[in-house]
Design a protein around this motif. Structure first.
Motif, PDB file in Angstrom:
ATOM      1  N   GLY A 279      36.397  19.069 -82.394  1.00  0.00           N
ATOM      2  CA  GLY A 279      36.452  20.385 -83.009  1.00  0.00           C
ATOM      3  C   GLY A 279      35.075  21.026 -83.019  1.00  0.00           C
ATOM      4  O   GLY A 279      34.129  20.575 -82.358  1.00  0.00           O
ATOM      5  N   ASN A 280      34.942  22.089 -83.802  1.00  0.00           N
ATOM      6  CA  ASN A 280      33.689  22.844 -83.849  1.00  0.00           C
ATOM      7  C   ASN A 280      32.995  22.662 -85.193  1.00  0.00           C
ATOM      8  O   ASN A 280      33.610  22.256 -86.187  1.00  0.00           O
ATOM      9  CB  ASN A 280      33.960  24.332 -83.620  1.00  0.00           C
ATOM     10  CG  ASN A 280      34.576  24.592 -82.254  1.00  0.00           C
ATOM     11  OD1 ASN A 280      34.257  23.915 -81.278  1.00  0.00           O
ATOM     12  ND2 ASN A 280      35.464  25.561 -82.184  1.00  0.00           N
ATOM     13  N   LEU A 281      31.714  22.989 -85.201  1.00  0.00           N
ATOM     14  CA  LEU A 281      30.940  23.051 -86.437  1.00  0.00           C
ATOM     15  C   LEU A 281      30.863  24.519 -86.857  1.00  0.00           C
ATOM     16  O   LEU A 281      30.406  25.366 -86.085  1.00  0.00           O
ATOM     17  CB  LEU A 281      29.539  22.479 -86.219  1.00  0.00           C
ATOM     18  CG  LEU A 281      28.541  22.662 -87.370  1.00  0.00           C
ATOM     19  CD1 LEU A 281      29.024  21.949 -88.617  1.00  0.00           C
ATOM     20  CD2 LEU A 281      27.161  22.154 -86.957  1.00  0.00           C
ATOM     21  N   LEU A 282      31.335  24.811 -88.061  1.00  0.00           N
ATOM     22  CA  LEU A 282      31.344  26.184 -88.576  1.00  0.00           C
ATOM     23  C   LEU A 282      30.335  26.279 -89.723  1.00  0.00           C
ATOM     24  O   LEU A 282      30.479  25.587 -90.736  1.00  0.00           O
ATOM     25  CB  LEU A 282      32.740  26.573 -89.058  1.00  0.00           C
ATOM     26  CG  LEU A 282      33.889  26.363 -88.058  1.00  0.00           C
ATOM     27  CD1 LEU A 282      35.207  26.800 -88.668  1.00  0.00           C
ATOM     28  CD2 LEU A 282      33.628  27.129 -86.764  1.00  0.00           C
ATOM     29  N   ILE A 283      29.324  27.151 -89.549  1.00  0.00           N
ATOM     30  CA  ILE A 283      28.260  27.282 -90.542  1.00  0.00           C
ATOM     31  C   ILE A 283      28.386  28.629 -91.233  1.00  0.00           C
ATOM     32  O   ILE A 283      28.346  29.684 -90.582  1.00  0.00           O
ATOM     33  CB  ILE A 283      26.875  27.157 -89.883  1.00  0.00           C
ATOM     34  CG1 ILE A 283      26.795  25.881 -89.030  1.00  0.00           C
ATOM     35  CG2 ILE A 283      25.785  27.157 -90.946  1.00  0.00           C
ATOM     36  CD1 ILE A 283      25.502  25.776 -88.238  1.00  0.00           C
ATOM     37  N   SER A 284      28.563  28.597 -92.541  1.00  0.00           N
ATOM     38  CA  SER A 284      28.520  29.827 -93.339  1.00  0.00           C
ATOM     39  C   SER A 284      27.172  29.896 -94.049  1.00  0.00           C
ATOM     40  O   SER A 284      26.456  28.892 -94.157  1.00  0.00           O
ATOM     41  CB  SER A 284      29.665  29.853 -94.359  1.00  0.00           C
ATOM     42  OG  SER A 284      29.582  28.744 -95.242  1.00  0.00           O
ATOM     43  N   PHE A 285      26.827  31.082 -94.556  1.00  0.00           N
ATOM     44  CA  PHE A 285      25.479  31.277 -95.096  1.00  0.00           C
ATOM     45  C   PHE A 285      25.535  31.893 -96.499  1.00  0.00           C
ATOM     46  O   PHE A 285      26.360  32.761 -96.780  1.00  0.00           O
ATOM     47  CB  PHE A 285      24.651  32.173 -94.172  1.00  0.00           C
ATOM     48  CG  PHE A 285      24.445  31.587 -92.808  1.00  0.00           C
ATOM     49  CD1 PHE A 285      23.410  30.706 -92.568  1.00  0.00           C
ATOM     50  CD2 PHE A 285      25.310  31.909 -91.763  1.00  0.00           C
ATOM     51  CE1 PHE A 285      23.226  30.158 -91.316  1.00  0.00           C
ATOM     52  CE2 PHE A 285      25.127  31.366 -90.513  1.00  0.00           C
ATOM     53  CZ  PHE A 285      24.087  30.477 -90.275  1.00  0.00           C
ATOM     54  N   LYS A 286      24.645  31.412 -97.322  1.00  0.00           N
ATOM     55  CA  LYS A 286      24.424  31.993 -98.649  1.00  0.00           C
ATOM     56  C   LYS A 286      23.037  32.636 -98.626  1.00  0.00           C
ATOM     57  O   LYS A 286      22.039  31.944 -98.404  1.00  0.00           O
ATOM     58  CB  LYS A 286      24.499  30.916 -99.726  1.00  0.00           C
ATOM     59  CG  LYS A 286      24.253  31.433-101.130  1.00  0.00           C
ATOM     60  CD  LYS A 286      24.327  30.307-102.140  1.00  0.00           C
ATOM     61  CE  LYS A 286      24.042  30.819-103.546  1.00  0.00           C
ATOM     62  NZ  LYS A 286      24.065  29.705-104.540  1.00  0.00           N
ATOM     63  N   ILE A 287      22.991  33.932 -98.826  1.00  0.00           N
ATOM     64  CA  ILE A 287      21.739  34.677 -98.698  1.00  0.00           C
ATOM     65  C   ILE A 287      21.061  34.797-100.063  1.00  0.00           C
ATOM     66  O   ILE A 287      21.671  35.267-101.030  1.00  0.00           O
ATOM     67  CB  ILE A 287      21.987  36.076 -98.105  1.00  0.00           C
ATOM     68  CG1 ILE A 287      22.688  35.951 -96.746  1.00  0.00           C
ATOM     69  CG2 ILE A 287      20.692  36.845 -97.970  1.00  0.00           C
ATOM     70  CD1 ILE A 287      23.152  37.272 -96.176  1.00  0.00           C
ATOM     71  N   GLU A 288      19.817  34.356-100.138  1.00  0.00           N
ATOM     72  CA  GLU A 288      19.032  34.489-101.367  1.00  0.00           C
ATOM     73  C   GLU A 288      18.238  35.796-101.317  1.00  0.00           C
ATOM     74  O   GLU A 288      17.394  35.996-100.431  1.00  0.00           O
ATOM     75  CB  GLU A 288      18.079  33.306-101.524  1.00  0.00           C
ATOM     76  CG  GLU A 288      18.759  32.024-101.979  1.00  0.00           C
ATOM     77  CD  GLU A 288      17.744  30.949-102.350  1.00  0.00           C
ATOM     78  OE1 GLU A 288      16.595  31.036-101.861  1.00  0.00           O
ATOM     79  OE2 GLU A 288      18.096  30.039-103.106  1.00  0.00           O
ATOM     80  N   PHE A 289      18.504  36.685-102.231  1.00  0.00           N
ATOM     81  CA  PHE A 289      17.780  37.954-102.297  1.00  0.00           C
ATOM     82  C   PHE A 289      16.520  37.789-103.146  1.00  0.00           C
ATOM     83  O   PHE A 289      16.511  37.002-104.103  1.00  0.00           O
ATOM     84  CB  PHE A 289      18.679  39.041-102.900  1.00  0.00           C
ATOM     85  CG  PHE A 289      19.747  39.516-101.961  1.00  0.00           C
ATOM     86  CD1 PHE A 289      19.586  40.682-101.239  1.00  0.00           C
ATOM     87  CD2 PHE A 289      20.917  38.783-101.779  1.00  0.00           C
ATOM     88  CE1 PHE A 289      20.562  41.114-100.358  1.00  0.00           C
ATOM     89  CE2 PHE A 289      21.905  39.208-100.914  1.00  0.00           C
ATOM     90  CZ  PHE A 289      21.725  40.380-100.199  1.00  0.00           C
ATOM     91  N   PRO A 290      15.467  38.515-102.817  1.00  0.00           N
ATOM     92  CA  PRO A 290      14.240  38.420-103.625  1.00  0.00           C
ATOM     93  C   PRO A 290      14.487  38.944-105.036  1.00  0.00           C
ATOM     94  O   PRO A 290      15.237  39.894-105.245  1.00  0.00           O
ATOM     95  CB  PRO A 290      13.244  39.297-102.856  1.00  0.00           C
ATOM     96  CG  PRO A 290      14.081  40.218-102.024  1.00  0.00           C
ATOM     97  CD  PRO A 290      15.319  39.456-101.672  1.00  0.00           C
TER      98      PRO A 290
END
Length: 335
Positions: A279-290
């Motif tokens: 299968g595939n590797l699925l990467i989601s992101f959590k964005i840290e705002f300043p």
């Protein structure tokens, strides 16, 4: 607090086996007429536990909770105890009849009534299956292998089937690469042996242990990475240590929105039916705002992110007049 089986039978913990039988006989005769009453069921369950040496030892050490949930040990797992819930069945097994006042002398010439019961006909009832979860790490599922589980059960001492004793048994479970969650391994009739029962089946069901980085969804591996707002806007390279301890350098070149998913093909779990397929590797992101932006930086941010300014610059760039070097005369053919 769990059930106090000794208190239910009005006994102390140092009682003998004969005391347990006498207490059950006395209480069962008083309560058997009410059939499935809660008191009769509790008395029968207490006798079922305390009359069997292995169950009694587990109860004395771990209490009702340990007895009924099973006990993990360094040598393996002791299967949980499950009472069948039929108080009259326990009663018949003890007295040999549903009526403790029956006159056996009068019945000696009427064997057909004695054999009316399934037990009298040699018919044994099978114990309900004992189901347990087998938690595997993602690394164990990825690489595959063999899992050995040790259980403790009661078996007959010899072919006469008179005496049982506790025995350890090793169950071997083959783990194929990519084995899916919910896979079941059934070991027929490896539970406790007894005079009036058919041993229960033992069933192990595969579940995933929590992983600090990944979780799987079918053949895909999912992970979440925390990045800065700058990385989300201008791009970056994300190092990822895979299940098989390789380090991938994953380039992220486009703007990362909250719903953006980076797909790395072929870096998921193997297919247990087709091991070469993954299968595939699925990467989601959590964005840290300043947490703070200096006042002097805000105009620069606005200018950089203003779409109209970017479009205007592109549209007018070809209209700018040429710049001639000082002190040089250009011929007509050079214009």
């Amino acid at each position: 607090m769990g059930l106090d089986y000794y208190g239910i039978l009005e006994l102390t913990r140092n009682c003998e086996d004969l005391d347990i039988k006498q207490a059950y006989r006395r209480l069962a005769i008083n309560y058997h007429q009410v059939g499935k009453s809660d008191e009769f069921v509790l008395i029968s369950e207490a006798y079922d536990v305390l009359s069997e040496p292995c169950r009694r030892a587990l109860y004395d050490q771990y209490g009702e909770e340990g007895l009924k949930k099973g006990v993990p040990t360094s040598d393996g797992f002791i299967l949980p105890y499950v009472y069948h819930g039929d108080a009259l069945r326990t009663f018949r097994d003890f007295f040999g009849t549903s009526n403790p006042y029956v006159d056996l002398v009068q019945k000696r010439f009427s064997p057909e009534e004695l054999f009316a019961f399934p037990l009298g006909q040699g018919i044994r009832e099978k114990e309900p299956p004992l189901e347990r979860s087998l938690a595997l790490t993602l690394e164990e599922v990825f690489h595959g292998g063999v899992k050995k589980m040790k259980i403790l059960r009661n078996v007959f001492e010899d072919d006469s089937e008179q005496i049982t004793y506790p025995e350890e048994k090793i169950l071997t479970i083959p783990i194929r690469r990519g084995l899916p969650v919910g896979s079941r391994f059934d070991f027929p009739e490896v539970g406790d042996q007894g005079h009036t029962i058919i041993p229960a089946d033992v069933i192990f069901t595969i579940v995933d242990k929590p992983h600090p980085v990944f979780r799987r969804d079918g053949l895909d591996l999912l992970m979440e990475s925390t990045i800065s707002l700058t990385q989300a806007l201008v791009g970056f390279t994300l190092p990822v240590v895979t299940i098989d301890q390789r380090t991938l350098q994953v380039p992220v070149t486009q703007v990362v929105s909250p719903d953006y998913i980076k797909v790395v093909e072929g870096e998921g779990m193997p297919d247990w039916q087709e091991p070469l397929r993954r299968g595939n590797l699925l990467i989601s992101f959590k964005i840290e705002f300043p947490k703070y932006v200096p006042k002097s930086s805000k105009p620069l941010i606005i200018k950089a992110l203003r779409p109209s300014a970017i479009v205007k610059d592109k549209e007018t760039s070809h209209l700018q007049p040429p710049v001639f070097p000082k002190g040089k005369t250009l011929r007509t053919d050079e214009l």
